[in-house]
Every structure is written in C-alpha cells, then in structure tokens.
Scaffold this active site. Structure first.
Site, PDB file in Angstrom:
ATOM      1  N   ASP A  29       0.985  -1.497  -0.415  1.00  0.00           N
ATOM      2  CA  ASP A  29      -0.279  -0.002   0.217  1.00  0.00           C
ATOM      3  C   ASP A  29       1.021   1.342  -0.098  1.00  0.00           C
ATOM      4  OD1 ASP A  29      -2.248   1.648  -0.150  1.00  0.00           O
ATOM      5  OD2 ASP A  29      -2.518   1.345   2.473  1.00  0.00           O
ATOM      6  N   GLY A  30       0.521   2.120  -0.451  1.00  0.00           N
ATOM      7  CA  GLY A  30       0.686   3.613  -0.728  1.00  0.00           C
ATOM      8  C   GLY A  30       1.845   4.553  -1.669  1.00  0.00           C
ATOM      9  N   ASN A  31       1.369   3.663  -2.955  1.00  0.00           N
ATOM     10  CA  ASN A  31       2.253   3.950  -3.889  1.00  0.00           C
ATOM     11  C   ASN A  31       1.305   5.676  -4.299  1.00  0.00           C
ATOM     12  OD1 ASN A  31       2.639   1.185  -4.929  1.00  0.00           O
ATOM     13  ND2 ASN A  31       1.423   0.926  -6.105  1.00  0.00           N
TER      14      ASN A  31
ATOM     15  N   HIS B 227       2.428   3.681  -9.249  1.00  0.00           N
ATOM     16  CA  HIS B 227       2.694   1.830  -9.202  1.00  0.00           C
ATOM     17  C   HIS B 227       3.044   1.770 -10.373  1.00  0.00           C
ATOM     18  CE1 HIS B 227      -1.966   2.370  -7.492  1.00  0.00           C
ATOM     19  NE2 HIS B 227      -2.317   3.204  -8.601  1.00  0.00           N
TER      20      HIS B 227
ATOM     21  N   ARG C 253     -12.056   2.647  -7.888  1.00  0.00           N
ATOM     22  CA  ARG C 253     -10.962   3.539  -8.180  1.00  0.00           C
ATOM     23  C   ARG C 253     -11.644   4.271  -9.692  1.00  0.00           C
ATOM     24  NH1 ARG C 253      -5.060   2.261  -5.582  1.00  0.00           N
ATOM     25  NH2 ARG C 253      -6.388   1.545  -3.770  1.00  0.00           N
TER      26      ARG C 253
ATOM     27  N   LEU D 157      10.853 -20.030  -4.995  1.00  0.00           N
ATOM     28  CA  LEU D 157      10.144 -19.883  -4.371  1.00  0.00           C
ATOM     29  C   LEU D 157       8.449 -20.199  -5.450  1.00  0.00           C
ATOM     30  CD1 LEU D 157       9.340 -17.127  -2.573  1.00  0.00           C
ATOM     31  CD2 LEU D 157       9.511 -15.807  -4.380  1.00  0.00           C
TER      32      LEU D 157
ATOM     33  N   ARG E 229       1.755  -4.622   5.874  1.00  0.00           N
ATOM     34  CA  ARG E 229       1.446  -3.619   4.798  1.00  0.00           C
ATOM     35  C   ARG E 229       2.676  -2.343   5.428  1.00  0.00           C
ATOM     36  NH1 ARG E 229      -5.347  -2.307   4.187  1.00  0.00           N
ATOM     37  NH2 ARG E 229      -4.283  -0.700   3.030  1.00  0.00           N
TER      38      ARG E 229
ATOM     39  N   ARG F 125      -5.312  -1.818   8.761  1.00  0.00           N
ATOM     40  CA  ARG F 125      -6.136  -2.408   8.565  1.00  0.00           C
ATOM     41  C   ARG F 125      -5.550  -4.052   7.436  1.00  0.00           C
ATOM     42  NH1 ARG F 125      -7.144   2.792   6.900  1.00  0.00           N
ATOM     43  NH2 ARG F 125      -7.201   2.659   4.761  1.00  0.00           N
ATOM     44  N   LEU F 126      -6.651  -4.893   7.714  1.00  0.00           N
ATOM     45  CA  LEU F 126      -6.311  -6.123   6.256  1.00  0.00           C
ATOM     46  C   LEU F 126      -7.474  -5.547   5.391  1.00  0.00           C
ATOM     47  CD1 LEU F 126      -6.600  -8.977   8.837  1.00  0.00           C
ATOM     48  CD2 LEU F 126      -4.688  -8.221   7.848  1.00  0.00           C
TER      49      LEU F 126
HETATM   50  C1  IPE Z   1      -5.018  -2.517  -0.235  1.00  0.00           C
HETATM   51  O1  IPE Z   1      -5.295  -1.753  -0.330  1.00  0.00           O
HETATM   52  C2  IPE Z   1      -5.312  -3.542  -1.766  1.00  0.00           C
HETATM   53  C3  IPE Z   1      -4.219  -3.615  -2.184  1.00  0.00           C
HETATM   54  C4  IPE Z   1      -2.683  -3.689  -1.986  1.00  0.00           C
HETATM   55  C5  IPE Z   1      -3.881  -3.898  -3.617  1.00  0.00           C
HETATM   56  P1  IPE Z   1      -5.986  -0.408  -0.680  1.00  0.00           P
HETATM   57  O2  IPE Z   1      -5.814   0.529  -0.788  1.00  0.00           O
HETATM   58  O3  IPE Z   1      -7.118  -0.756  -1.509  1.00  0.00           O
HETATM   59  O4  IPE Z   1      -6.682  -0.127   0.826  1.00  0.00           O
HETATM   60  P2  IPE Z   1      -7.994   1.226   1.965  1.00  0.00           P
HETATM   61  O5  IPE Z   1      -8.951   1.224   0.921  1.00  0.00           O
HETATM   62  O6  IPE Z   1      -7.227   1.615   2.004  1.00  0.00           O
HETATM   63  O7  IPE Z   1      -8.317   0.191   2.828  1.00  0.00           O
HETATM   64  C1  IPE Z   2      -1.633   0.648  -3.312  1.00  0.00           C
HETATM   65  O1  IPE Z   2      -1.566   1.824  -3.105  1.00  0.00           O
HETATM   66  C2  IPE Z   2      -2.380  -0.494  -4.956  1.00  0.00           C
HETATM   67  C3  IPE Z   2      -3.443  -0.170  -5.088  1.00  0.00           C
HETATM   68  C4  IPE Z   2      -4.325  -0.692  -3.939  1.00  0.00           C
HETATM   69  C5  IPE Z   2      -3.365  -1.590  -6.090  1.00  0.00           C
HETATM   70  P1  IPE Z   2      -2.572   2.771  -3.694  1.00  0.00           P
HETATM   71  O2  IPE Z   2      -2.650   3.599  -5.100  1.00  0.00           O
HETATM   72  O3  IPE Z   2      -3.642   2.835  -2.836  1.00  0.00           O
HETATM   73  O4  IPE Z   2      -1.730   3.915  -2.742  1.00  0.00           O
HETATM   74  P2  IPE Z   2      -2.609   4.938  -1.493  1.00  0.00           P
HETATM   75  O5  IPE Z   2      -2.900   4.002  -0.742  1.00  0.00           O
HETATM   76  O6  IPE Z   2      -3.315   5.630  -2.333  1.00  0.00           O
HETATM   77  O7  IPE Z   2      -1.736   6.020  -1.504  1.00  0.00           O
HETATM   78 MG    MG Z   3      -4.178   2.518  -0.354  1.00  0.00          MG
END
Ligand code: IPE
Ligand code: IPE
Ligand code: MG
Length: 245
Positions: A23-25, A40, A74, A134, A191, A197-198
């Site tokens: 998460d966090g891209n 991404h 999205r 792996l 994470r 969160r999950l």
């Molecule tokens: C979880 O991340 C899904 C992936 C990393 C692929 P999200 O960014 O979609 O999750 P929420 O919306 O913050 O819970």
């Molecule tokens: C995770 O990064 C990638 C996917 C969920 C596909 P996000 O796109 O959720 O990045 P943030 O959470 O908005 O920073």
């Molecule tokens: Mg996210």
C-alpha cells in the site's frame, strides 16, 4: 551462488510464508508531485525486488496483494493503468521467473478481468507449475469475503446434492475450498504505508499471522525493509492460544 546475509536475525530460519499488502503507491507519487500511475510503476518495481529478496532469503511462499475486489471503485483510468502494468509485467517477467524456478499462482476472481489477462495468468501458472522454488501468489481481484462466500456456496451445493454431509464439514474441508488450497497460512503479514488494517486480505488464512505495519510507502520498501520485518517477526512469541512455554 552464496548470497550475502546481512543480519543474524535473517540468517535464522525465515518465515515460510510472507504476505504483503503493498500500500501507499498513490501517496508516494503525491509526495513527489507525480501522477498516481508513477507510484504504481515504482510499486511494480518494488514487487519485483521483493520477489528477489524472498528467493535469496529462502522464503517458500510470497503472497502479494496486487488488486482487491474493492479496487474497482477507483477511477476507470487508474484501473486501466493498473491492468496495463500487470500486462506489461506478465509479458516481461514470466520467462525469467520460470527460469529462476519460481512458481506463480493467482488467487481472486477472474470474472471481471479482461480475457487477455486471464489467458496470460493461466499461461503463467501452467508454465511454472512444475517449479519448486519460491511460490509467488498474486492476489488479483481478490477479496476474502467473496472467497469465503464462494467456499460456503460450493459446500452447500455439494450438501444439497448429497455428496457432502453437513456434519462432516470441518476446518480442513472448508480451507480446501478456498483459493489458497495447498498453500500454508502466512506466518508474517506486512502492510506498508502506515495503515493498520487488513482491507479484506486473507481473513481466514491470517488467523495466526504476525502482523507487521511499516510506515514506508510501498515503492520505498527495500530488501532492508524486508529484513527488518523478518527480524521483527523473529522477536515475536507465537503461541497459538497456548500458555507461554
Ligand atoms: C489494499 O489497499 C489493496 C491492495 C494493496 C491491493 P487499498 O489502498 O485498496 O486499501 P484501503 O482502501 O486503504 O483499505
Ligand atoms: C496500493 O497503493 C496499490 C493498489 C491498491 C493497487 P494505493 O494506490 O492504494 O496508494 P495509496 O493508498 O492511495 O497511497
Ligand atoms: Mg491504498
């Protein structure tokens, strides 16, 4: 080839199965004034590096949450960017992963995926199915609730047909109907991005996973971050409900 191992904690037996919510891209890109797609792209490179680190560290299973069943909410353009990146990496990487002994598996529903992507992932799974290195499990259009409902429906159908007796349904039988059948439960679940969160990821399978939340955004997650998460895992006392030994 003998790979350098930089910390004694990592030299200890690694977790068998590491699962990662990458998460966090978007935040990584925003912090740099870049479009989300740039985050991404860098995220995909970080996933590549994570696969390599796990191979070198002797991890047996790596599950990567690439796209959740809720990520369709999205904007269409962002979903298209993510699918294009996936196509690009499938075409570019599968041959090399195959040669490295990696086995690829995809979990999640294939129903909403473009037909060419379904063809690519089926080909990737079949090309690498005999590999014994792996196992990389890509969670794509994956959501635990959907997966659990699917398992329940399939058992209910068999019960209605008389091939399964409701009283025989136990945890093993249920787990065998999940998309992770044959894959041990994750030991360590990481994470990134600071969220704790999950997000509908491996809810059944992570029952006893050690959770490690990392503040870095996914594109900044390095081999060192992986080693620190593993070191943290080794500091945990896993009890599975038993009293302290
Ligand atoms: C979880 O991340 C899904 C992936 C990393 C692929 P999200 O960014 O979609 O999750 P929420 O919306 O913050 O819970
Ligand atoms: C995770 O990064 C990638 C996917 C969920 C596909 P996000 O796109 O959720 O990045 P943030 O959470 O908005 O920073
Ligand atoms: Mg996210």
């Amino acid at each position: 080839m003998i790979e350098p191992v930089s910390t004694s904690a990592v030299a200890a037996k690694p977790p068998v199965h590491i699962a990662i919510i990458m998460d966090g891209n978007g935040r990584w890109a925003k912090a740099r004034g870049l479009p989300r797609v740039a985050g991404h792209q860098r995220g995909a490179e970080a996933a590549r590096a994570a696969v390599r680190a796990c191979r070198e560290l002797g991890v047996r299973y790596l599950t990567l949450y690439a796209f959740s069943s809720e990520n369709w909410k999205r904007p269409v353009a962002e979903v298209e960017d993510l699918m294009s990146l996936l196509r690009y990496y499938l075409r570019r990487e599968v041959g090399e992963l195959e040669a490295q002994g990696v086995r690829l598996r995809f979990i999640g529903s294939r129903e909403r995926l473009a037909p060419d992507i379904v063809t690519e992932i089926e080909a990737a799974e079949s090309r690498t199915r005999h590999n014994e290195g792996l196992v990389v499990v890509v969670a794509l259009n994956y959501g635990s609730h959907e997966e659990i409902v699917h398992a329940a429906r399939s058992l209910a159908r068999d019960a209605a047909h008389g091939t399964v007796r409701p009283d025989d349904i136990d945890e093993t039988m249920f787990a065998a109907r999940l998309s992770t059948d044959g894959i041990p439960n994750p030991d360590l679940l990481i994470r990134t991005s600071g969220e704790q969160r999950l997000s509908n990821f491996l809810l059944w399978q992570a029952a006893y996973a050690e959770l490690v939340f990392v503040n870095a955004n996914w594109p900044d997650f390095t081999r060192e971050s992986m080693e620190s998460a593993i070191a943290e895992f080794h500091r945990r006392d896993r009890r599975y409900g038993a009293s302290r030994g």
